[in-house]
Design a protein around this motif. Structure first.
Motif, PDB file in Angstrom:
ATOM      1  N   LYS A 168      12.623 -16.277  23.739  1.00 16.79           N
ATOM      2  CA  LYS A 168      12.204 -17.606  23.284  1.00 16.79           C
ATOM      3  C   LYS A 168      13.399 -18.376  22.714  1.00 16.79           C
ATOM      4  CE  LYS A 168       8.908 -19.958  20.275  1.00 16.79           C
ATOM      5  NZ  LYS A 168       9.923 -20.822  19.623  1.00 16.79           N
ATOM      6  N   LYS A 169      14.234 -17.679  21.951  1.00 13.84           N
ATOM      7  CA  LYS A 169      15.413 -18.330  21.378  1.00 13.84           C
ATOM      8  C   LYS A 169      16.349 -18.812  22.486  1.00 13.84           C
ATOM      9  CE  LYS A 169      19.212 -17.554  18.126  1.00 13.84           C
ATOM     10  NZ  LYS A 169      19.895 -16.576  17.242  1.00 13.84           N
ATOM     11  N   TYR A 170      16.496 -18.002  23.538  1.00 17.42           N
ATOM     12  CA  TYR A 170      17.363 -18.357  24.659  1.00 17.42           C
ATOM     13  C   TYR A 170      16.854 -19.617  25.349  1.00 17.42           C
ATOM     14  CZ  TYR A 170      19.689 -17.944  29.202  1.00 17.42           C
ATOM     15  OH  TYR A 170      20.419 -18.195  30.344  1.00 17.42           O
ATOM     16  N   ARG A 201      16.710 -25.533  26.429  1.00 18.99           N
ATOM     17  CA  ARG A 201      15.949 -26.778  26.313  1.00 18.99           C
ATOM     18  C   ARG A 201      16.706 -27.808  25.474  1.00 18.99           C
ATOM     19  NH1 ARG A 201      11.895 -28.860  22.950  1.00 18.99           N
ATOM     20  NH2 ARG A 201      10.438 -30.209  24.049  1.00 18.99           N
ATOM     21  N   LYS A 202      17.360 -27.342  24.413  1.00 22.88           N
ATOM     22  CA  LYS A 202      18.139 -28.246  23.564  1.00 22.88           C
ATOM     23  C   LYS A 202      19.242 -28.924  24.374  1.00 22.88           C
ATOM     24  CE  LYS A 202      21.439 -28.127  19.714  1.00 22.88           C
ATOM     25  NZ  LYS A 202      22.624 -28.402  20.562  1.00 22.88           N
ATOM     26  N   PHE A 234      28.454 -31.333  27.661  1.00 17.03           N
ATOM     27  CA  PHE A 234      28.930 -31.760  26.339  1.00 17.03           C
ATOM     28  C   PHE A 234      28.186 -31.016  25.229  1.00 17.03           C
ATOM     29  CE2 PHE A 234      28.172 -34.575  22.685  1.00 17.03           C
ATOM     30  CZ  PHE A 234      29.471 -34.833  22.263  1.00 17.03           C
ATOM     31  N   SER A 235      26.875 -30.838  25.418  1.00 16.32           N
ATOM     32  CA  SER A 235      26.060 -30.132  24.432  1.00 16.32           C
ATOM     33  C   SER A 235      26.476 -28.667  24.307  1.00 16.32           C
ATOM     34  CB  SER A 235      24.579 -30.225  24.814  1.00 16.32           C
ATOM     35  OG  SER A 235      23.758 -29.530  23.911  1.00 16.32           O
ATOM     36  N   ILE A 236      26.924 -28.090  25.426  1.00 15.99           N
ATOM     37  CA  ILE A 236      27.307 -26.670  25.438  1.00 15.99           C
ATOM     38  C   ILE A 236      28.728 -26.461  24.920  1.00 15.99           C
ATOM     39  CG2 ILE A 236      27.737 -24.667  26.930  1.00 15.99           C
ATOM     40  CD1 ILE A 236      25.576 -25.829  28.820  1.00 15.99           C
ATOM     41  N   ALA A 237      29.670 -27.314  25.389  1.00 14.57           N
ATOM     42  CA  ALA A 237      31.091 -27.054  25.129  1.00 14.57           C
ATOM     43  C   ALA A 237      31.802 -28.181  24.398  1.00 14.57           C
ATOM     44  CB  ALA A 237      31.803 -26.775  26.463  1.00 14.57           C
ATOM     45  N   THR A 287      19.145 -35.400  28.752  1.00 12.20           N
ATOM     46  CA  THR A 287      18.063 -36.342  29.059  1.00 12.20           C
ATOM     47  C   THR A 287      18.138 -37.576  28.179  1.00 12.20           C
ATOM     48  OG1 THR A 287      16.625 -34.520  29.719  1.00 12.20           O
ATOM     49  CG2 THR A 287      15.562 -36.605  29.238  1.00 12.20           C
ATOM     50  N   SER A 288      18.422 -37.401  26.888  1.00 10.28           N
ATOM     51  CA  SER A 288      18.459 -38.534  25.970  1.00 10.28           C
ATOM     52  C   SER A 288      19.544 -39.533  26.351  1.00 10.28           C
ATOM     53  CB  SER A 288      18.672 -38.048  24.531  1.00 10.28           C
ATOM     54  OG  SER A 288      19.951 -37.463  24.382  1.00 10.28           O
ATOM     55  N   TYR A 289      20.671 -39.040  26.861  1.00  8.69           N
ATOM     56  CA  TYR A 289      21.734 -39.939  27.318  1.00  8.69           C
ATOM     57  C   TYR A 289      21.421 -40.518  28.694  1.00  8.69           C
ATOM     58  CZ  TYR A 289      24.859 -38.613  23.499  1.00  8.69           C
ATOM     59  OH  TYR A 289      25.429 -38.428  22.256  1.00  8.69           O
TER      60      TYR A 289
END
Length: 348
Positions: A2-4, A9-10, A72-75, A16-18
């Motif tokens: 679930k954490k993965y 999803r984050k 960008f979110s990852i790295a 998606t927001s961008y």
């Protein structure tokens, strides 16, 4: 596990927001150009042609933006260029928005691994702006071109040949196949195969576009309707995207549903596929004939069986909206509060 999945999803929600402003701005402008064009087609000249060009640019940019900001979110910043370029390449090889998401994750994780390499102190300042973006872009680009582009091209070729042999298939299974394919990836390779199949036969078998014309618009209209029926289940951004999605669906743009599919694919993609399948079969069975290689309400003047066409769109869109809202159990507001708390906690 679930954490993965929460982490995945984050990253997707960040992209998606961008992406949403690009798809809404491009889609609405493109819709307006088609809506005011006399021939209910994409204008290529004059003021409307200019508006259509601007809208098309927005619609072409949203996949690179999606992939870029996932990376960008990852790295962080070093992942942005590899993600943008990788997602652009995925779009060029007809991988659609799903390819853009994959490219974003590949780029982000490649750069994340590159950042683990110990560099001399003299080179550390070059890592963020030079070494990581270049290395990440090269590796991601080669993966997309060599290992994704070729298989997708072969897949599209085989899918097109298979679909071409279904001319004599009964209308119900054919309608289900075309409807599901049209909705599945919303402008991606599977969608393009189905729509092109119907478009090339519009002169000889207009009933194909009668059904596909419905399936083209039900994902966008259905998701827009869903945000109106249960606004509390959607974020403020998604509710705004829902308004644009309604307009895009009316003029035959399937991509209006993409912001919802990227943030919640498990619930959204089955819902839009079921709605499109039902709408397509309905139009087939009621003998709708669409003489334009397009879909949505914009082609209504040249559709034979107008009431049946409208009924099929309403039926498919309503099924999509009801199904996705029934599947969505959690309130978005609560999820956002949890994410904000986590961000603030990390910053402290």
């Amino acid at each position: 596990m679930k954490k993965y999945f929460d982490i995945l999803r984050k990253h997707v929600l960040t992209g998606t927001s961008y992406m949403i402003p690009f798809i809404v701005a491009g889609g609405v402008l493109f819709s307006i150009a088609i809506m005011f064009n006399d021939s209910a087609s994409v204008p290529t000249e004059g003021f409307l042609g200019d508006i259509a060009t601007i809208g098309q640019v927005g619609l072409k940019l949203f996949v690179p933006i999606l992939g870029g900001y996932i990376a960008f979110s990852i790295a962080d910043r070093p992942g942005l260029a590899p993600g943008l370029i990788g997602a652009y390449l995925a779009q060029e090889v007809n991988a659609g928005f799903l390819g853009g998401i994959l490219a974003g994750f590949i780029a982000g994780n490649v750069v994340k691994q590159l950042k683990k390499i110990q560099l001399p102190i003299s080179l550390k300042s070059l890592g963020t702006i030079f070494l990581y973006p270049i290395g990440g872009t090269l590796i991601t680009g080669l993966i997309i071109i060599c290992f994704i582009g070729t298989p997708i091209a072969l897949f599209i070729d085989h899918l097109t040949k298979w679909l071409s042999n279904l001319n004599q298939v009964d209308k119900i299974p054919l309608g289900a196949i075309l409807g599901g394919m049209t909705a599945f990836d919303m402008g991606g390779p599977i969608n393009k195969v189905a729509t092109l199949f119907a478009q090339t036969k519009v002169g000889t078998f207009p009933y194909l576009m009668g059904g596909v014309g419905v399936a083209i618009c039900t994902p966008s209209i259905g998701m827009g309707l869903a945000t109106l029926l249960s606004p509390k289940k959607y974020s403020a951004e998604e509710r705004q995207a829902g308004k644009g999605s309604l307009l895009m669906g009316c003029v035959g743009i399937t991509e209006g549903a993409i912001p919802f599919a990227t943030s919640d694919p498990i619930r959204v993609i089955p819902s839009i596929c079921i709605g499109a399948i039902v709408g397509n079969i309905s139009a087939f069975m009621m003998g709708v004939l669409n003489h334009a290689p397009w879909g949505g309400l914009i082609v209504l003047p040249i559709v034979e069986g107008k009431l049946a066409y409208l009924f099929s769109i309403l039926l498919g869109s309503t099924i999509t909206a009801i199904m996705v809202n029934l599947l969505k159990k959690k309130q978005i507001k609560e999820e956002i509060k949890e994410e904000e708390f986590e961000i603030e906690f990390d910053e402290l």
